[in-house]
Design a protein around this motif. Structure first.
Motif, short mmCIF file in Angstrom:
data_model
loop_
_atom_site.label_atom_id
_atom_site.label_comp_id
_atom_site.label_asym_id
_atom_site.label_seq_id
_atom_site.Cartn_x
_atom_site.Cartn_y
_atom_site.Cartn_z
N ALA A 1 38.69 20.09 58.10
CA ALA A 1 36.76 20.23 58.08
C ALA A 1 36.83 20.72 56.44
O ALA A 1 35.77 20.05 54.90
N TYR A 2 37.88 21.45 55.80
CA TYR A 2 37.86 22.57 54.45
C TYR A 2 38.13 21.28 53.53
O TYR A 2 37.18 21.22 52.63
N THR A 3 38.90 20.10 53.70
CA THR A 3 38.90 18.42 52.87
C THR A 3 38.26 18.04 52.97
O THR A 3 37.36 17.16 52.11
N LYS A 4 37.11 17.66 54.05
CA LYS A 4 35.92 17.11 53.86
C LYS A 4 34.64 17.77 53.51
O LYS A 4 34.62 17.04 52.48
N LEU A 5 34.65 19.06 53.20
CA LEU A 5 33.76 19.68 53.05
C LEU A 5 33.82 19.27 51.56
O LEU A 5 33.25 18.99 50.22
N PHE A 6 35.27 20.21 50.63
CA PHE A 6 35.92 19.35 49.46
C PHE A 6 35.21 18.01 49.13
O PHE A 6 34.70 18.23 47.82
#
Length: 358
Positions: free
Chosen positions: A295-300
């Motif tokens: 989820a962090y990767t998608k947001l970044f």
């Protein structure tokens, strides 16, 4: 600057730490909240609701309480007025209580999922989750109503430590020690019992699986693998509990056993360690899980390429060419792949929980 009982190096250290924790805490908790809200599959999990409650509480703590702490220690006096002096302890202790109760909610959720999986879905329906979260916030701030109204203790400025806190009332009564003891010991006991039960339940279920499937004669390497899994589970539980203990135990101890502030440096260090809880919680409860990292990767990726990002479901008439070099095409594929990975990882975790129950 006013004359204080704190050494100057201690106040400078506290002001610097409060400033650093403010920046890191706001960014860390805000990124975690956005990342969780951007992943529909994680949003549907009951645990995520309590993690969001924890992150929101820590975000309010880092954005409202810590800046005031930095100002207080910088000037070594309270310069923000009487009204804010009465509100400050409510914000500080209220958010700490919400954070503690949210962590208790997470541990209870994990225990019920593993030990009572058959009733988990009925207990953690959406309406019941909202009721639990409502109680967490109401109970946390309700504990501070008596001193706020002057019924049992009172909010005010401690001139000795230039701290706005809970003071004894005119009759000499103060709930501070009771609140610290009850607010620390009860969550601590619940967390210990919950994770101990989780560990025992998992071991018992795995032993039953071995017995039913005739795994007593499995190769030694497989036994070692299972032992490593048990060790990692134990380590994770000890890490969660030790971080909780490390952050809050010093503050509880100095407030209970050194109320006259005979050791001022110990009070400063204990306060700084308590502030750190608002910074480390997102890493412990979110970043350590692979689904959250996805989820962090998608947001970044979406933030970095915000202007170039296109919908992951374009119309056929607007479908890009295979030989197109438009960067949004690759971003579109990456986002779709990350969505698939997120769903696969979460489904795999569900399957693991089901296997454990067999």
């Amino acid at each position: 600057m006013a004359t204080t009982i704190y050494p100057e190096y201690a106040t400078i250290f506290a002001a610097v730490c409060a400033s650093i924790f403010t920046v890191i805490g706001i960014l860390g908790n805000l990124i975690t909240i956005l990342a969780l809200l951007r992943c529909p599959k994680l949003r549907s999990h009951a645990t995520t609701a309590f993690v969001l409650s924890l992150c929101i509480s820590d975000l309010l703590f880092c954005s409202m309480s810590l800046p005031l702490q930095a100002i207080r220690y910088t000037w070594q006096k309270w310069t923000l007025g009487e009204t804010l002096c009465h509100v400050f302890p409510v914000i500080l202790y209220g958010n700490v209580a919400v954070s503690l109760l949210s962590m208790v909610g997470i541990t209870m959720n994990r225990y019920i999922l593993i030990a009572y999986n058959s009733v988990y879905a009925s207990i953690y329906r959406s309406v019941y989750i909202w009721i639990q979260l409502f109680l967490v916030w109401v109970v946390a701030f309700s504990l501070l109503i008596p001193p706020l109204l002057g019924v049992w203790g009172q909010m005010g400025l401690d001139e000795l430590t230039f701290s706005c806190t809970i003071l004894p009332d005119d009759a000499g009564r103060s709930p501070k020690k009771v609140l610290f003891l009850v607010g620390f010991l009860i969550p601590c006991i619940v967390i210990i019992i919950s994770y101990t039960c989780i560990y025992c339940t998992v071991r018992r279920q795995r032993m039953r699986m071995r017995s039913h499937s005739g795994l007593q004669g499995i190769p030694k390497g497989s036994n070692s693998s299972r032992e490593r899994e048990d060790s990692r589970l134990t380590t994770m539980m000890l890490t969660i509990f030790c971080c909780y203990l490390l952050c809050f135990l010093p503050l509880m101890l100095v407030n209970v056993f050194d109320n006259d502030v005979e050791y001022p440096v110990a009070h400063v260090l204990a306060s700084v360690m308590c502030w750190a809880s608002g910074v480390i919680n997102p890493f412990i409860y979110a970043a350590s899980n692979r689904n959250y990292r996805v989820a962090y990767t998608k947001l970044f990726r979406r933030l970095i390429f915000w202007n170039n990002y296109v919908s992951p479901v374009p119309s056929k008439s607007m479908a890009p060419s295979r030989i197109s070099k438009d960067p949004s095409v690759q971003i579109q594929k990456d986002a779709a792949q990350e969505d698939a990975n997120c769903e696969i990882d979460i489904e795999a975790n569900k399957n693991k929980d089901t296997i454990i129950q067999l």
